[in-house]
Design an enzyme around this catalytic site. Structure first.
Site, PDB file in Angstrom:
ATOM      1  N   ASP A 262     -35.944  77.356 -46.698  1.00 23.42           N
ATOM      2  CA  ASP A 262     -35.140  76.976 -45.533  1.00 23.42           C
ATOM      3  C   ASP A 262     -35.775  77.579 -44.285  1.00 23.42           C
ATOM      4  OD1 ASP A 262     -32.191  75.905 -44.758  1.00 23.42           O
ATOM      5  OD2 ASP A 262     -32.706  77.670 -43.538  1.00 23.42           O
ATOM      6  N   GLU A 305     -33.675  71.096 -42.651  1.00 21.22           N
ATOM      7  CA  GLU A 305     -34.812  71.998 -42.708  1.00 21.22           C
ATOM      8  C   GLU A 305     -35.008  72.608 -44.095  1.00 21.22           C
ATOM      9  OE1 GLU A 305     -31.264  74.434 -41.137  1.00 21.22           O
ATOM     10  OE2 GLU A 305     -32.023  72.377 -41.112  1.00 21.22           O
TER      11      GLU A 305
END
Length: 389
Positions: A262, A305
């Site tokens: 992430d 993301e």
């Protein structure tokens, strides 16, 4: 007036575009048709050989017919062998074209010659009509080639009957009938060509549509399994791969690692620089990650993301080494994107299965997500590991 103009150049280009199909069709037809002519010639030779002439004209007529059919026998026997040879050699384009032209012209010349010889004892020109019809139906001719072919045949026929037909009325009648026969052949050849063009145009259109459909299906299949922005696998395709690898891992007793990545503070990048730069960051991250994974690994973008990496045949230590390598790579390579100074780091949560251990994808995902949560709370830009239940 412009709407009625004929674009001859376009027609000629279209005709030339079908030349390979035309030649292949004619060679195949020649191979099928040529072997039938010699037996017919033999039958004619035998029948006329039995005929005893009753006059000088009949004797001359008989000799001419026998000589013509003997010539046809040799001519079409050679053509049959040539067609059989050429059908298996598509690279012999020029020889194929010559053979087809010689076959068509030869058949018409023999028909015109027999009709001229027949004038010695009869006014019949049926051989010319039959020859024009068969040549027009058996072979495919381009319009201009057909015009020259039947014009030459007519000229030969008119010259021949002037030598053998002495009755003015019969001569005029046969000249008109010969012209009609050649015109019928030309018309049939033109209709054959039109039909050939129409069929092949439709086939080309169908092939183009089939190719387009195949490309669209391939594109849809790709989009169904890949993330459109990064080009990586999407969540659905990745899940299927993980399920398959879990089964293989249990069967082969091999370890396995699952990494959840992430990007840190990615929302800040979007808010500060805009979503276009955010998309550029995603693409750059995907390219960097893809450059480091093995062929047996699977990399996916889960959305936003978040990325996920599956490492088959990798134990905990190997998985941690890969995760740390990727973290350092992104930190060092993402200081600038599209000329904009940015600072992009990544937090990584990893779960693993030891050799012989079994688990489910959900358990691995939950463990990786828990490890990622720990990495975020540990200050981000680090790797944390959790054991799958």
């Amino acid at each position: 007036m412009r709407a009625w103009r004929i674009n001859w150049q376009k027609i000629a280009e279209k005709n030339r575009s079908f030349a390979p199909q035309l030649l292949e069709q004619n060679i195949r037809r020649l191979r099928l048709a040529a072997p039938w002519i010699p037996p017919i010639n033999l039958l004619h030779i035998w029948l006329f050989w039995q005929q005893q002439p009753e006059s000088a004209n009949e004797a001359l007529w008989r000799q001419g017919i026998l000589a013509t059919h003997t010539g046809m026998l040799v001519f079409f026997s050679a053509l049959a062998l040539t067609a059989w040879y050429l059908e298996r050699r598509p690279e012999q384009v020029r020889l194929r074209e010559i053979s087809v032209s010689v076959a068509a012209l030869g058949a018409l010349c023999f028909a015109a010659l027999i009709s001229a010889i027949d004038q010695l004892i009869t006014s019949n020109i049926t051989p010319l009509l039959i020859g024009c019809t068969l040549v027009a139906l058996v072979f495919l001719h381009r319009p201009l080639s057909a015009l020259w072919l039947f014009s030459l045949t007519l000229a030969l026929f008119l010259f021949g009957i002037q030598q053998t037909q002495s009755a003015p009325a019969v001569l005029l009648s046969n000249q008109v009938n010969g012209l009609s026969s050649c015109c019928i052949g030309l018309l049939l050849a033109w209709l054959q060509w039109r039909y050939f063009i129409r069929i092949n145009t439709q086939e080309q259109r169908l092939q183009a549509q089939a190719q387009l459909l195949e490309e669209q299906n391939h594109k849809l299949s790709y989009l169904a399994e890949h993330d459109p922005l990064s080009g990586l696998l999407n969540r659905r395709a990745f899940s299927s791969i993980v399920e398959h690898e879990l089964i293989r891992s249990q069967r082969t007793q091999q370890p396995l690692c699952l990494l959840l990545l992430d990007l840190d503070h990615f929302k800040t990048i979007n808010d500060r620089f805009g979503h276009p730069l955010g998309d550029a960051v995603i693409k750059r991250v995907a390219a960097l990650l893809s450059s480091q994974v093995r062929s047996l690994d699977s990399l996916a973008r889960l959305g936003g993301e978040e990325f996920m990496l599956l490492l088959p045949d990798s134990n905990r230590e190997q998985g941690q080494q890969v995760a740390e390598k990727l973290r350092q790579l992104l930190q060092s390579q993402l200081q600038e994107v599209d000329g904009v100074a940015v600072t992009v780091t990544v937090s990584i949560g990893m779960s693993y299965l030891d050799a012989g251990q079994s688990s489910t994808y959900d358990s691995l995902y939950v463990a990786s997500d828990r490890a990622l949560y720990n990495a975020k709370h540990a200050g981000r830009n680090c790797v944390k590991v959790a054991v799958a239940n």
